[in-house]
Design a protein around this motif. Structure first.
Motif, PDB file in Angstrom:
ATOM      1  N   GLN A   1       3.180   1.811  -2.323  1.00  0.00           N
ATOM      2  CA  GLN A   1       2.415   2.164  -1.125  1.00  0.00           C
ATOM      3  C   GLN A   1       2.743   1.240   0.039  1.00  0.00           C
ATOM      4  OE1 GLN A   1      -1.570   2.102  -2.665  1.00  0.00           O
ATOM      5  NE2 GLN A   1      -1.476   4.225  -3.334  1.00  0.00           N
ATOM      6  N   GLN A   2       2.942  -0.038  -0.244  1.00  0.00           N
ATOM      7  CA  GLN A   2       3.325  -0.966   0.826  1.00  0.00           C
ATOM      8  C   GLN A   2       4.695  -0.603   1.384  1.00  0.00           C
ATOM      9  OE1 GLN A   2       2.857  -4.743  -1.158  1.00  0.00           O
ATOM     10  NE2 GLN A   2       0.789  -5.015  -0.343  1.00  0.00           N
TER      11      GLN A   2
ATOM     12  N   VAL B   1       0.785  -0.287  -5.814  1.00  0.00           N
ATOM     13  CA  VAL B   1       0.546  -1.014  -4.566  1.00  0.00           C
ATOM     14  C   VAL B   1       1.869  -1.342  -3.886  1.00  0.00           C
ATOM     15  CG1 VAL B   1      -0.296  -3.202  -3.611  1.00  0.00           C
ATOM     16  CG2 VAL B   1      -1.717  -1.910  -5.215  1.00  0.00           C
ATOM     17  N   ALA B   2       2.853  -1.770  -4.651  1.00  0.00           N
ATOM     18  CA  ALA B   2       4.170  -2.085  -4.076  1.00  0.00           C
ATOM     19  C   ALA B   2       4.793  -0.836  -3.460  1.00  0.00           C
ATOM     20  CB  ALA B   2       5.087  -2.680  -5.137  1.00  0.00           C
TER      21      ALA B   2
ATOM     22  N   ARG C   1      -2.824  -2.652 -15.121  1.00  0.00           N
ATOM     23  CA  ARG C   1      -2.620  -3.636 -14.059  1.00  0.00           C
ATOM     24  C   ARG C   1      -1.174  -3.624 -13.599  1.00  0.00           C
ATOM     25  NH1 ARG C   1      -6.038  -8.689 -13.998  1.00  0.00           N
ATOM     26  NH2 ARG C   1      -4.010  -9.640 -13.780  1.00  0.00           N
ATOM     27  N   ASP C   2      -0.237  -3.493 -14.534  1.00  0.00           N
ATOM     28  CA  ASP C   2       1.171  -3.407 -14.160  1.00  0.00           C
ATOM     29  C   ASP C   2       1.416  -2.142 -13.352  1.00  0.00           C
ATOM     30  OD1 ASP C   2       1.617  -5.765 -15.513  1.00  0.00           O
ATOM     31  OD2 ASP C   2       2.360  -4.779 -17.330  1.00  0.00           O
ATOM     32  N   ASP C   3       0.809  -1.028 -13.802  1.00  0.00           N
ATOM     33  CA  ASP C   3       0.950   0.229 -13.074  1.00  0.00           C
ATOM     34  C   ASP C   3       0.341   0.112 -11.680  1.00  0.00           C
ATOM     35  OD1 ASP C   3       2.142   1.276 -15.316  1.00  0.00           O
ATOM     36  OD2 ASP C   3       0.373   2.413 -15.965  1.00  0.00           O
ATOM     37  N   ASP C   4      -0.828  -0.551 -11.591  1.00  0.00           N
ATOM     38  CA  ASP C   4      -1.478  -0.722 -10.289  1.00  0.00           C
ATOM     39  C   ASP C   4      -0.605  -1.554  -9.356  1.00  0.00           C
ATOM     40  OD1 ASP C   4      -3.635   0.727 -11.198  1.00  0.00           O
ATOM     41  OD2 ASP C   4      -4.931  -1.020 -11.529  1.00  0.00           O
ATOM     42  N   ALA C   5      -0.003  -2.605  -9.882  1.00  0.00           N
ATOM     43  CA  ALA C   5       0.860  -3.458  -9.055  1.00  0.00           C
ATOM     44  C   ALA C   5       2.061  -2.654  -8.557  1.00  0.00           C
ATOM     45  CB  ALA C   5       1.321  -4.677  -9.849  1.00  0.00           C
ATOM     46  N   ALA C   6       2.620  -1.818  -9.416  1.00  0.00           N
ATOM     47  CA  ALA C   6       3.760  -0.987  -9.009  1.00  0.00           C
ATOM     48  C   ALA C   6       3.326   0.027  -7.954  1.00  0.00           C
ATOM     49  CB  ALA C   6       4.361  -0.277 -10.221  1.00  0.00           C
TER      50      ALA C   6
ATOM     51  N   SER D   1      -4.624  -3.977 -19.349  1.00  0.00           N
ATOM     52  CA  SER D   1      -3.508  -4.834 -18.932  1.00  0.00           C
ATOM     53  C   SER D   1      -2.285  -4.007 -18.565  1.00  0.00           C
ATOM     54  CB  SER D   1      -3.176  -5.857 -20.013  1.00  0.00           C
ATOM     55  OG  SER D   1      -2.754  -5.214 -21.191  1.00  0.00           O
ATOM     56  N   SER D   2      -2.044  -2.895 -19.251  1.00  0.00           N
ATOM     57  CA  SER D   2      -0.905  -2.059 -18.863  1.00  0.00           C
ATOM     58  C   SER D   2      -1.201  -1.367 -17.544  1.00  0.00           C
ATOM     59  CB  SER D   2      -0.583  -1.031 -19.946  1.00  0.00           C
ATOM     60  OG  SER D   2      -1.594  -0.050 -20.019  1.00  0.00           O
TER      61      SER D   2
END
Length: 158
Positions: A49-50, A46-47, A39-44, A36-37
């Motif tokens: 990279q976008q 991805v953001a 996932r937060d890192d992955d979302a950050a 779960s932690s």
């Protein structure tokens, strides 16, 4: 005749199931917490990279003729952006394959645009391109291309 010896009480072995159950539970909870932690890192990631991708679309880079171009110049197309360098053996191998794919999509009138971003100087790219011309635009990023690669998720920069 010898007298029978008194036997000691059988040794009690620990019930491993009593130890394994809590251990599995602890490991499982730790993995869930890590997942779960992450996932937060992955979302950050991805953001980030976008954001880097949007910045790259607006970045002005010279082509082989010295004309300033942006990746956004090829709107309304699917853009295949390839970071490469003349000194990179895998890049030299894949460049003709990308050129063939680019020519295929062009012949099919498909809205696909290949763009090569060279992580080298204009002189080296021009010399290389004279030996192995490609049918799609090559932009010169010099050493800044390595930073773009890192921001877009290529942490090994290769």
């Amino acid at each position: 005749m010898t007298e029978p010896q008194a036997t000691s009480a059988p040794r009690r072995r620990p019930h491993w199931s009593l130890l394994v159950g809590p251990l599995v539970l602890i490991v499982g909870l730790a993995l869930i917490a890590l997942w779960s932690s992450g996932r937060d890192d992955d979302a950050a990631l991805v953001a980030a990279q976008q954001a880097a991708g949007q910045a790259l679309l607006a970045e002005s880079l010279p082509d082989l003729a010295g004309t300033q171009r942006t990746v956004a110049d090829w709107r309304d197309t699917i853009r295949v952006v390839n970071f490469w360098a003349p000194w990179c053996p895998p890049c030299r191998k894949e460049l003709p394959e990308f050129a063939a794919a680019s020519e295929h999509y062009t012949a099919q009138h498909a809205p696909v645009q290949f763009v090569g971003i060279a992580v080298d100087n204009a002189k080296n790219v021009a010399e290389f391109s004279a030996k192995l011309p490609v049918s799609y635009p090559l932009l010169i990023a010099e050493t800044e291309g390595g930073e773009w690669m890192r921001q877009l998720g290529n942490s090994r920069m290769g």
